[in-house]
Design a protein around this motif. Structure first.
Motif, short mmCIF file in Angstrom:
data_model
loop_
_atom_site.label_atom_id
_atom_site.label_comp_id
_atom_site.label_asym_id
_atom_site.label_seq_id
_atom_site.Cartn_x
_atom_site.Cartn_y
_atom_site.Cartn_z
N PHE A 95 0.84 -1.20 0.00
CA PHE A 95 0.00 0.00 0.00
C PHE A 95 0.87 1.25 0.00
CE2 PHE A 95 -3.80 -2.32 1.47
CZ PHE A 95 -3.21 -3.44 2.04
N TYR A 120 0.35 5.22 1.08
CA TYR A 120 -0.52 6.19 1.74
C TYR A 120 0.15 7.56 1.74
CZ TYR A 120 -3.30 2.39 3.78
OH TYR A 120 -4.11 1.29 3.96
N GLN A 178 0.00 11.19 3.96
CA GLN A 178 -0.50 11.79 5.18
C GLN A 178 -0.28 13.29 5.15
OE1 GLN A 178 1.41 10.71 8.88
NE2 GLN A 178 -0.42 11.19 10.05
N ARG A 198 -5.98 16.07 5.54
CA ARG A 198 -6.75 14.90 5.11
C ARG A 198 -6.36 13.61 5.83
NH1 ARG A 198 -8.66 16.37 -0.47
NH2 ARG A 198 -8.94 14.15 -0.87
N GLY A 199 -5.41 13.71 6.76
CA GLY A 199 -5.02 12.50 7.48
C GLY A 199 -4.32 11.53 6.56
N LEU A 200 -4.57 10.25 6.79
CA LEU A 200 -3.96 9.18 6.00
C LEU A 200 -4.88 8.80 4.86
CD1 LEU A 200 -2.39 6.73 8.56
CD2 LEU A 200 -1.25 7.59 6.53
N LEU A 214 -5.33 6.51 1.35
CA LEU A 214 -4.81 5.42 0.53
C LEU A 214 -4.69 5.91 -0.91
CD1 LEU A 214 -4.04 2.43 0.15
CD2 LEU A 214 -6.47 1.98 -0.26
N PHE A 260 3.67 7.08 3.19
CA PHE A 260 3.94 5.80 3.86
C PHE A 260 3.71 4.65 2.90
CE2 PHE A 260 4.65 6.74 8.25
CZ PHE A 260 4.00 7.94 8.49
N PHE A 320 3.99 -0.85 8.57
CA PHE A 320 4.30 0.39 7.87
C PHE A 320 5.79 0.67 7.89
CE2 PHE A 320 0.27 2.53 6.97
CZ PHE A 320 -0.60 1.69 7.61
#
Lengths: 112, 116
Positions: free
Chosen positions: A33, A35, A37, A41-43, A45, A91, A103
């Motif tokens: 994955f 991601y 951050q 908007r935070g984390l 995908l 991430f 992670f």
């Protein structure tokens, strides 16, 4: 196992330049994955791969972003051309099906 | 569609207080996993717990406890007798359990500040 390894840890680049982020997943994990951050908007995908095949890239913000996974032990996330609003921590995570996601330590990207 | 909502953006407590972080999720799947991750100021993401959708038992691990309620689609996290070292961003996440669709969807996180 060393865990998920991301490089570089920090990247500062000028607007318009190409940026490539790298990820080495944990050996034996079949999902990977990416991601992003941000404070707003935070984390989020961006994209994920199963057995090296991109399954869902609906989170990729626009055509400037691309991701590849040429083999089970390596993935890249490329931004070309980069823009200041791409500044974030990126991430990478990997997991076996239904198991824990592990992670990397993230790549802090700053585009000036 | 899957969605995770952490309505609390920031929480500030004084050391030794108990604090509960809320997490509400949406999914059409009957089988799924729920997670909590901690992100301390150093930035790494630290796994705390995974819960299977078929297991509604509450779990306690030291000062941490989790309350999973399928009826309200919630998976709340409580820290008892908080400490300064608990200061971090906490993320709730949801994952389908089906084979190929394996993605992990996060809430926006709750910033917990524990004051001495």
């Amino acid at each position: 196992d060393a865990g998920v390894i991301q490089s570089p840890r920090h990247e500062v680049t000028e607007m318009g330049q190409e940026v490539t982020l790298r990820c080495k997943p944990i050996s034996g994990h079949n999902s990977l994955f990416w991601y992003r951050q941000t404070m707003m908007r935070g984390l989020e995908l961006l994209i994920y791969f199963n057995n090296n095949v991109p399954i869902d890239d609906s989170g990729m913000p626009e055509d400037r972003f691309s991701a590849k996974m040429p083999n089970a032990s390596f993935s890249t996330l490329k931004i070309q051309p980069s823009e200041p609003r791409d500044s974030a921590v990126y991430f990478c995570a990997s997991r076996e099906s239904g198991q824990l996601a592990f992670f990397g330590q993230g790549t802090r990207l700053t585009v000036v | 569609a899957q969605k995770v909502t952490q309505a609390q953006t920031e929480i500030s407590v004084v050391e030794k207080e108990d604090v509960t972080l809320d997490c509400v999720y949406e999914t059409r799947d009957t089988t799924y996993y729920l997670f909590w991750y901690k992100q301390p100021p150093s930035g790494e993401l630290v796994f705390l717990i995974r819960r299977n959708s078929f297991d509604e038992q509450n779990e306690i691990s030291g000062r941490y406890s989790w309350n999973f309620q399928k009826s309200t689609s919630s998976f709340n996290f409580t820290i008892t007798a908080s400490q300064v070292v608990d200061s971090a961003v906490y993320f709730c996440a949801l994952s389908e359990a089906r084979g190929a669709t394996n993605k992990l969807i996060f809430g926006t996180g709750t910033l917990l500040a524990v004051q001495p």
